[in-house]
Scaffold this motif. Structure first.
Motif, PDB file in Angstrom:
ATOM      1  N   MET A 114       6.989   3.722 -11.935  1.00 13.60           N
ATOM      2  CA  MET A 114       7.481   3.727 -10.564  1.00 13.60           C
ATOM      3  C   MET A 114       6.549   4.596  -9.726  1.00 13.60           C
ATOM      4  O   MET A 114       6.179   5.686 -10.116  1.00 13.60           O
ATOM      5  N   GLY A 115       6.162   4.111  -8.549  1.00 11.90           N
ATOM      6  CA  GLY A 115       5.242   4.830  -7.692  1.00 11.90           C
ATOM      7  C   GLY A 115       5.900   5.228  -6.388  1.00 11.90           C
ATOM      8  O   GLY A 115       7.092   5.030  -6.179  1.00 11.90           O
ATOM      9  N   LEU A 116       5.100   5.763  -5.525  1.00 12.45           N
ATOM     10  CA  LEU A 116       5.558   6.193  -4.212  1.00 12.45           C
ATOM     11  C   LEU A 116       5.553   5.000  -3.262  1.00 12.45           C
ATOM     12  O   LEU A 116       4.531   4.333  -3.097  1.00 12.45           O
ATOM     13  N   ASP A 117       6.689   4.722  -2.653  1.00 11.54           N
ATOM     14  CA  ASP A 117       6.815   3.711  -1.603  1.00 11.54           C
ATOM     15  C   ASP A 117       7.225   4.425  -0.326  1.00 11.54           C
ATOM     16  O   ASP A 117       8.220   5.149  -0.311  1.00 11.54           O
ATOM     17  N   VAL A 118       6.471   4.209   0.740  1.00 12.83           N
ATOM     18  CA  VAL A 118       6.719   4.872   2.016  1.00 12.83           C
ATOM     19  C   VAL A 118       6.822   3.829   3.113  1.00 12.83           C
ATOM     20  O   VAL A 118       6.012   2.898   3.166  1.00 12.83           O
ATOM     21  N   GLY A 119       7.798   3.979   3.980  1.00 14.71           N
ATOM     22  CA  GLY A 119       7.936   3.103   5.130  1.00 14.71           C
ATOM     23  C   GLY A 119       8.263   3.915   6.372  1.00 14.71           C
ATOM     24  O   GLY A 119       8.996   4.899   6.303  1.00 14.71           O
ATOM     25  N   PHE A 120       7.705   3.514   7.490  1.00 13.85           N
ATOM     26  CA  PHE A 120       7.992   4.129   8.789  1.00 13.85           C
ATOM     27  C   PHE A 120       8.757   3.101   9.594  1.00 13.85           C
ATOM     28  O   PHE A 120       8.265   1.985   9.812  1.00 13.85           O
ATOM     29  N   PHE A 121       9.947   3.463  10.040  1.00 17.39           N
ATOM     30  CA  PHE A 121      10.875   2.508  10.650  1.00 17.39           C
ATOM     31  C   PHE A 121      11.284   2.917  12.058  1.00 17.39           C
ATOM     32  O   PHE A 121      11.386   4.104  12.370  1.00 17.39           O
ATOM     33  N   HIS A 122      11.562   1.901  12.848  1.00 14.23           N
ATOM     34  CA  HIS A 122      12.195   2.105  14.149  1.00 14.23           C
ATOM     35  C   HIS A 122      13.237   1.014  14.305  1.00 14.23           C
ATOM     36  O   HIS A 122      12.944  -0.178  14.142  1.00 14.23           O
TER      37      HIS A 122
END
Length: 125
Positions: free
Chosen positions: A1-9
């Protein structure tokens, strides 16, 4: 499992990436305001992005890179890069190679914040 990043609006993802732990570190050390109770998600505002941008510019300078090395837009091949290791220069793609992409990502996020206000950064490891 790795790093998942999301930027949301507004529940819509503005930008996301996998891996890039060292880049993400610059965001998380500057995060102050939790977006939701009982979650690690945090707000990203213009001050956060200015901080991250300055840190990345310092890294670029330390790596003797010039303006011609820096990308102005995020190319399609960004998502193919192996930036999955926690330590600098341990993945298949070196920190120096990755640095050229980050100013374009920061610019994209800065534009989104200017247009819509703070983003929520959600991540999982």
């Amino acid at each position: 499992m790795g790093l998942d990043v999301g930027f949301f609006h507004g529940g819509e993802e503005v930008f996301g990436f996998q891996g890039h732990y060292d880049f993400f570190y610059h965001f998380i050390i500057k995060s102050e305001d939790a977006a939701y109770e009982d979650y690690d998600d945090f707000y990203v505002n213009s001050e956060t992005l200015d901080h991250v941008h300055q840190r990345i510019l310092q890294e670029i300078k330390l790596n003797n890179m010039s303006d011609k090395d820096i990308l102005t837009e995020v190319p399609d091949n960004f998502w193919e890069l192996d930036a999955s290791d926690f330590a600098l220069d341990k993945g298949e793609t070196s920190w120096k190679e990755l640095l050229c992409y980050y100013p374009a990502i920061i610019r994209l996020l800065q534009n989104a914040v200017r247009e819509n206000g703070p983003l929520v950064c959600g991540y999982s490891c």
